[in-house]
Write a protein that holds these residues in place. Structure first.
Motif, PDB file in Angstrom:
ATOM      1  N   SER A 133       7.798  26.459   5.639  1.00  0.00           N
ATOM      2  CA  SER A 133       6.849  27.467   6.138  1.00  0.00           C
ATOM      3  C   SER A 133       5.944  27.990   5.032  1.00  0.00           C
ATOM      4  CB  SER A 133       7.607  28.639   6.782  1.00  0.00           C
ATOM      5  OG  SER A 133       8.451  29.276   5.834  1.00  0.00           O
ATOM      6  N   VAL A 134       6.136  27.488   3.812  1.00  0.00           N
ATOM      7  CA  VAL A 134       5.255  27.798   2.686  1.00  0.00           C
ATOM      8  C   VAL A 134       4.757  26.457   2.168  1.00  0.00           C
ATOM      9  CG1 VAL A 134       5.047  28.891   0.423  1.00  0.00           C
ATOM     10  CG2 VAL A 134       6.627  29.835   2.115  1.00  0.00           C
ATOM     11  N   VAL A 135       3.455  26.166   2.316  1.00  0.00           N
ATOM     12  CA  VAL A 135       2.961  24.817   2.045  1.00  0.00           C
ATOM     13  C   VAL A 135       1.754  24.838   1.123  1.00  0.00           C
ATOM     14  CG1 VAL A 135       3.836  23.914   4.233  1.00  0.00           C
ATOM     15  CG2 VAL A 135       1.518  24.822   4.131  1.00  0.00           C
ATOM     16  N   GLY A 136       1.600  23.746   0.405  1.00  0.00           N
ATOM     17  CA  GLY A 136       0.474  23.567  -0.493  1.00  0.00           C
ATOM     18  C   GLY A 136       0.441  22.125  -0.937  1.00  0.00           C
ATOM     19  N   GLY A 137      -0.280  21.859  -2.016  1.00  0.00           N
ATOM     20  CA  GLY A 137      -0.382  20.495  -2.509  1.00  0.00           C
ATOM     21  C   GLY A 137      -0.126  20.422  -3.996  1.00  0.00           C
ATOM     22  N   CYS A 138       0.338  19.258  -4.441  1.00  0.00           N
ATOM     23  CA  CYS A 138       0.545  19.034  -5.869  1.00  0.00           C
ATOM     24  C   CYS A 138      -0.427  17.940  -6.318  1.00  0.00           C
ATOM     25  CB  CYS A 138       2.014  18.688  -6.129  1.00  0.00           C
ATOM     26  SG  CYS A 138       2.575  19.085  -7.804  1.00  0.00           S
ATOM     27  N   CYS A 139      -0.003  17.049  -7.161  1.00  0.00           N
ATOM     28  CA  CYS A 139      -0.901  16.088  -7.808  1.00  0.00           C
ATOM     29  C   CYS A 139      -1.798  15.353  -6.807  1.00  0.00           C
ATOM     30  CB  CYS A 139      -0.092  15.073  -8.596  1.00  0.00           C
ATOM     31  SG  CYS A 139       0.972  15.812  -9.853  1.00  0.00           S
ATOM     32  N   GLY A 140      -3.067  15.295  -7.131  1.00  0.00           N
ATOM     33  CA  GLY A 140      -4.023  14.556  -6.303  1.00  0.00           C
ATOM     34  C   GLY A 140      -4.666  15.359  -5.203  1.00  0.00           C
ATOM     35  N   THR A 141      -4.175  16.571  -4.936  1.00  0.00           N
ATOM     36  CA  THR A 141      -4.767  17.384  -3.869  1.00  0.00           C
ATOM     37  C   THR A 141      -5.891  18.254  -4.417  1.00  0.00           C
ATOM     38  OG1 THR A 141      -3.119  19.137  -4.140  1.00  0.00           O
ATOM     39  CG2 THR A 141      -2.632  17.408  -2.543  1.00  0.00           C
ATOM     40  N   THR A 142      -6.790  18.639  -3.553  1.00  0.00           N
ATOM     41  CA  THR A 142      -7.970  19.432  -3.912  1.00  0.00           C
ATOM     42  C   THR A 142      -8.112  20.582  -2.919  1.00  0.00           C
ATOM     43  OG1 THR A 142      -9.475  18.195  -2.483  1.00  0.00           O
ATOM     44  CG2 THR A 142      -9.087  17.288  -4.693  1.00  0.00           C
ATOM     45  N   PRO A 143      -9.108  21.462  -3.109  1.00  0.00           N
ATOM     46  CA  PRO A 143      -9.333  22.520  -2.115  1.00  0.00           C
ATOM     47  C   PRO A 143      -9.554  21.997  -0.702  1.00  0.00           C
ATOM     48  CG  PRO A 143     -10.440  23.085  -4.154  1.00  0.00           C
ATOM     49  CD  PRO A 143      -9.902  21.698  -4.338  1.00  0.00           C
ATOM     50  N   ASP A 144     -10.088  20.791  -0.571  1.00  0.00           N
ATOM     51  CA  ASP A 144     -10.282  20.226   0.769  1.00  0.00           C
ATOM     52  C   ASP A 144      -8.945  20.032   1.494  1.00  0.00           C
ATOM     53  OD1 ASP A 144     -13.002  20.139   0.453  1.00  0.00           O
ATOM     54  OD2 ASP A 144     -13.067  18.025  -0.141  1.00  0.00           O
ATOM     55  N   TYR A 145      -7.910  19.666   0.758  1.00  0.00           N
ATOM     56  CA  TYR A 145      -6.583  19.481   1.356  1.00  0.00           C
ATOM     57  C   TYR A 145      -6.046  20.823   1.859  1.00  0.00           C
ATOM     58  CZ  TYR A 145      -6.279  14.754  -0.668  1.00  0.00           C
ATOM     59  OH  TYR A 145      -6.476  13.432  -0.995  1.00  0.00           O
ATOM     60  N   ILE A 146      -6.228  21.862   1.064  1.00  0.00           N
ATOM     61  CA  ILE A 146      -5.739  23.193   1.468  1.00  0.00           C
ATOM     62  C   ILE A 146      -6.533  23.712   2.654  1.00  0.00           C
ATOM     63  CG2 ILE A 146      -5.267  25.540   0.682  1.00  0.00           C
ATOM     64  CD1 ILE A 146      -3.604  23.259  -0.651  1.00  0.00           C
ATOM     65  N   ALA A 147      -7.831  23.463   2.653  1.00  0.00           N
ATOM     66  CA  ALA A 147      -8.653  23.875   3.797  1.00  0.00           C
ATOM     67  C   ALA A 147      -8.187  23.169   5.064  1.00  0.00           C
ATOM     68  CB  ALA A 147     -10.127  23.572   3.520  1.00  0.00           C
ATOM     69  N   GLY A 148      -7.837  21.901   4.931  1.00  0.00           N
ATOM     70  CA  GLY A 148      -7.334  21.154   6.078  1.00  0.00           C
ATOM     71  C   GLY A 148      -6.032  21.733   6.606  1.00  0.00           C
ATOM     72  N   LEU A 149      -5.135  22.089   5.701  1.00  0.00           N
ATOM     73  CA  LEU A 149      -3.879  22.714   6.106  1.00  0.00           C
ATOM     74  C   LEU A 149      -4.125  24.036   6.821  1.00  0.00           C
ATOM     75  CD1 LEU A 149      -1.605  22.173   2.934  1.00  0.00           C
ATOM     76  CD2 LEU A 149      -1.448  20.973   5.126  1.00  0.00           C
TER      77      LEU A 149
END
Length: 847
Positions: free
Chosen positions: A269-285
């Motif tokens: 229930s707490v999500v984000g990204g590590c290596c290779g992710t960008t703000p676009d990935y977080i916006a998608g989430l």
């Protein structure tokens, strides 16, 4: 933000973290080999812009770029005198970027130095390193802390304890897991989650290593044993090399967002990204899951997401967890590691000899104990020092959870502080000052405890007083924030010879506790003291106690009648799987009234949910049965003993045993070729099968190294030294200052007879190639832990080809894959230290 505030903040919604920092900074121009924190401070606008975009994309929490700004790492870069300035400025960068729209987390991670016995750092020294950085970050105004990308549960504990002793702010913890679902040190996800929740983390989870599709089992395992939020911060798939030498990840943002639904359905229930992710990935989430209440999700099978079941109790070691409920099969707490009444054990402990301790640990696990009680209280020794030594010895022999048994507050705290799991404390009573001293220890270190219903005046005069004592201690525990699942009540068994109602009073106590949802334990043998044929009384009493709801008992698991009666009692009470357990145990008989060798006992399958599978202890116990064997003439079988030393990693005894073997007439070359080499091969095989883990692998290799060190001069004198195998140059590539994997590979290769030139960490490609030329190396072995330094491997490969080196190149490391190895033109890929030996032998065509 305190833990309580964080839990309220994250209630009924998905919390969004930020994405990668390192891979994005590299795209912005950060070169390999620099101190990331210093580069960020010199390019402040780059970091502010990146984190501002994360906040705009929907991040509720951004990580201050203080990841490696601890004393150990900054010393490497010559910046330790600026530690306060650097950490403070890094926090200010994130606060500026967040602009009050997101929380700022003080980010800490591994130091690069390993704890003893794997490395050379003391636990308390590591705690102090973390305290220093945490104190600075706290003063700089971070809202929360995150301990991330951890490979060792014990290092997580050091960081979490440091935070608890410095601040009341909440701490999130994430580890990185291997493909087998365990950390590099062999900890399973459930044990990590149980330990860290009990120790006070506000959220736990996983980050890095893999994409979301490969993280589901880890997240699910954590969610099923905990009640706090679960964090998932995976990579954007797997890295691959591009023609220009850069590295990118194979999962685009749309795929990443879709795959993250698997992790939400697994319990995150707490999500984000590590290596290779960008703000676009977080916006998608954020767009996909921003309005989601995780409580409304169901798993892939349509059923509710498995979370911690109310009423389940959890204990664990570093590599195995134990789950049990009020109606689960009965368990035995092995009592044998206790010098009381054992003159031989007392003698050995005074000598500093832990052989009997090791044997007791192995045999009790083999005989079916679910938990091992550890007591070293006796005259003539330093109890604290001995307790720590015995704990280390026992943990090297078994993965069973441990019960710390001492009446000394100092000894108890020292033991709980170093124990890398969730222990059971034995015990806490109302005797003068005992509860006031020991209950806070249970709370601080997240231990379960045995409640002993004694008061200041001693034994309760009747059953009602005993119940009052139980209730009073339970209320005191509640006042500290503990629950019934943290408590196991001792039935306080008196001897039937002195009190005819002793059994009845204890049975009534057990029944009272069962009705009030309190687990129970008792010391069985007290009931029969002073009477003949005590085993009959003990066995009858045990069956009666189990019928009243007894959870566990402190007993000797080798007592056949007692253990069989427990199995039969569970069967008659129709406990889950008790029929299968009973049939399996009875298959140990050969038709006569005696036991056949081996088999499982009461606790092995009676643990309710023994997560993590078979540990090293069962394998080592099996090795031990041959290790202590005798030759046909009655003399010691030294070859079997030395093999056992390697399998159990016994650095304490292997030189002595090797010396005795030589003095008995066994030729050194026989020990080397017929015992040491096959034994280390077996260690590697057990590691591959998941029965041994990193500490066992290292211990076995180091034990073998000590034996070879003793034999080497003798082999030279006899002219028996084998021709030295080819030279291997090994290094962690430029820009990477992590060397645990590299050190382990070097150790294993040396033990197999290769001449290893270890260049260390952060080694420029020119130095690697020069060393390979000067030493006529047949193999160059390269290691990288970080995605930001992987591309340096390709630079080494290209320079080696340009210089027309004959040396073959193999690569490995936490972020490296076999596909990446072939993409950059390497000759081989190694997944771990044991695999490295096989890869090298295959490349060099060595049998």
């Amino acid at each position: 933000m305190t833990k309580e505030q964080f839990l309220e903040f994250s209630k009924n919604k998905v919390i969004f973290l930020d994405g990668a920092t390192g891979t994005n900074l590299m795209k912005a121009g950060m070169p390999a080999g620099v101190c990331p924190e210093q580069w960020i401070l010199e390019h402040r606008d780059v970091m502010v812009d990146l984190q501002r975009r994360y906040v705009e994309a929907g991040s509720n929490i951004v990580y201050a770029p203080s990841f490696t700004a601890n004393r150990v790492k900054l010393t490497y870069y010559g910046l330790v005198d600026r530690i306060k300035e650097i950490n403070t400025d890094l926090v200010n960068i994130s606060k500026e970027a967040a602009g009050g729209k997101a929380l700022v987390a003080g980010d800490i991670t591994m130091t690069g130095k390993q704890l003893k016995p794997v490395g050379d750092m003391d636990f308390e020294d590591l705690v102090e390193v973390y305290k220093e950085q945490i104190r600075i970050l706290d003063e700089a105004g971070v809202d929360i802390f995150v301990v991330e990308t951890m490979m060792s549960l014990q290092e997580c504990r050091a960081a979490l304890l440091a935070a608890k002793e410095v601040t009341d702010k909440a701490v999130m913890v994430t580890l990185t897991f291997e493909a087998d679902g365990r950390t590099l040190y062999g900890s399973d996800a459930a044990s990590c989650a149980i330990t860290l929740e009990a120790l006070g983390a506000c959220a736990i989870g996983a980050n890095c290593s893999t994409g979301p599709d490969k993280m589901m089992e880890v997240i699910s395992a954590m969610a099923s044993v905990t009640s706090i939020p679960i964090i998932a911060k995976p990579n954007a798939g797997l890295p691959k090399s591009l023609p220009d030498g850069s590295t990118e990840y194979d999962m685009d943002s749309d795929t990443f967002v879709k795959e993250m639904e698997l992790l939400l359905k697994a319990g995150a229930s707490v999500v984000g990204g590590c290596c290779g992710t960008t703000p676009d990935y977080i916006a998608g989430l954020k767009n996909a899951y921003g309005e989601l209440d995780p409580q409304t999700l169901t798993g892939e099978d349509g059923n509710p997401i498995p979370r911690k079941i109310n009423g389940r109790r959890y204990l664990c070691s570093e590599r195995r967890s134990l789950s049990f409920g009020m109606d689960d099969p009965f368990m035995i707490v092995g009592e044998r590691i206790n010098p009381t009444g054992k003159k031989k054990l007392q003698e050995k402990l005074r000598e500093g000899n832990l052989d009997m301790v090791s044997d007791f640990a192995q045999s009790q696990e083999a005989e079916g104990a679910a938990i091992l009680d550890i007591n070293v209280g006796m005259s003539g020794i330093d109890e604290k020092d001995m307790m720590l030594k015995v704990l280390e010895e026992v943990m090297s022999q078994t993965d069973l959870p441990l019960c710390i048994d001492t009446s000394s507050k100092e000894v108890m705290e020292a033991a709980l502080r170093m124990y890398p799991g969730r222990a059971l404390m034995n015990s806490i009573s109302l005797e003068k000052g005992k509860a006031e001293e020991f209950l806070p220890l249970a709370k601080k270190y997240g231990a379960m405890f045995i409640l002993l219903p004694l008061s200041f005046s001693g034994l309760p005069k009747d059953l009602e007083e005993k119940k009052e004592n139980v209730d009073k201690l339970v209320d005191m525990a509640f006042d500290l924030g503990m629950t019934k699942t943290d408590i196991v009540v001792d039935g306080l068994v008196a001897t039937i010879g002195a009190d005819k109602n002793a059994a009845l009073n204890t049975l009534d106590t057990i029944e009272y506790c069962y009705r009030n949802d309190l687990a129970t334990i008792c010391g069985l043998s007290n009931i029969s003291f002073g009477l003949p044929q005590r085993s009959f009384i003990n066995t009858a009493f045990l069956t009666m106690a189990i019928s009243k709801g007894l959870t566990m008992a402190i007993a000797n698991p080798s007592q056949e009648m007692l253990v069989n009666a427990a199995f039969a009692s569970d069967l008659l009470k129709n406990k889950e799987e008790s029929d299968i357990r009973y049939i399996e145990r009875m298959s140990r008989y050969d038709g006569e009234v005696k036991m056949s060798a081996g088999g499982a006992g009461a606790g092995a399958t009676g643990s309710g949910n023994a997560q993590g599978g078979a540990g090293a202890g069962s394998t080592q116990a099996a090795a031990g049965t041959t290790g202590a064997s005798a030759s046909g003439d009655g003399s010691k079988d030294y070859l079997a003993i030395i093999k056992k030393d390697v399998l159990s990693g016994s650095k304490r005894t292997i030189v002595r045993d090797t010396k005795e073997a030589v003095e008995s007439g066994i030729e050194p070359k026989v020990i080397l070729n017929d015992v040491l080499m096959p034994a280390i091969n077996e260690v590697g095989e057990l590691f591959d099968k998941g029965k041994f883990f990193l500490p066992q692998l290292i211990s076995g290799a180091e034990a073998m190294k000590l034996s070879i060190g003793y034999l080497e001069p003798l082999l030279k004198d006899d002219g028996e030294v084998n021709e030295e195998l080819p030279v291997i140059v090994i290094a962690t590539v430029h820009g990477d200052i992590h060397d645990i994997g590299k050190n382990l590979v070097a150790l294993m290769l040396k033990n197999y007879g290769f001449r290893v030139i270890d260049l260390g960490k952060d080694v420029p490609k020119e130095e690697i190639i020069r060393a390979a030329k000067e030493n006529d190396a047949s193999i160059i072995a390269l290691s990288a832990l970080m995605t930001t330094t992987m591309k340096e491997m390709k630079n080494v490969v290209e320079l080696a080809r340009k210089e027309e080196l004959k040396a073959k190149i193999i690569i490995g490391g936490a972020v490296v894959t076999e596909d990446y190895a072939f993409e950059i033109g390497a000759d081989g890929y190694s997944s771990d230290a044991a695999d490295a030996v096989r890869v090298v032998k295959k490349i060099l065509e060595i049998a």
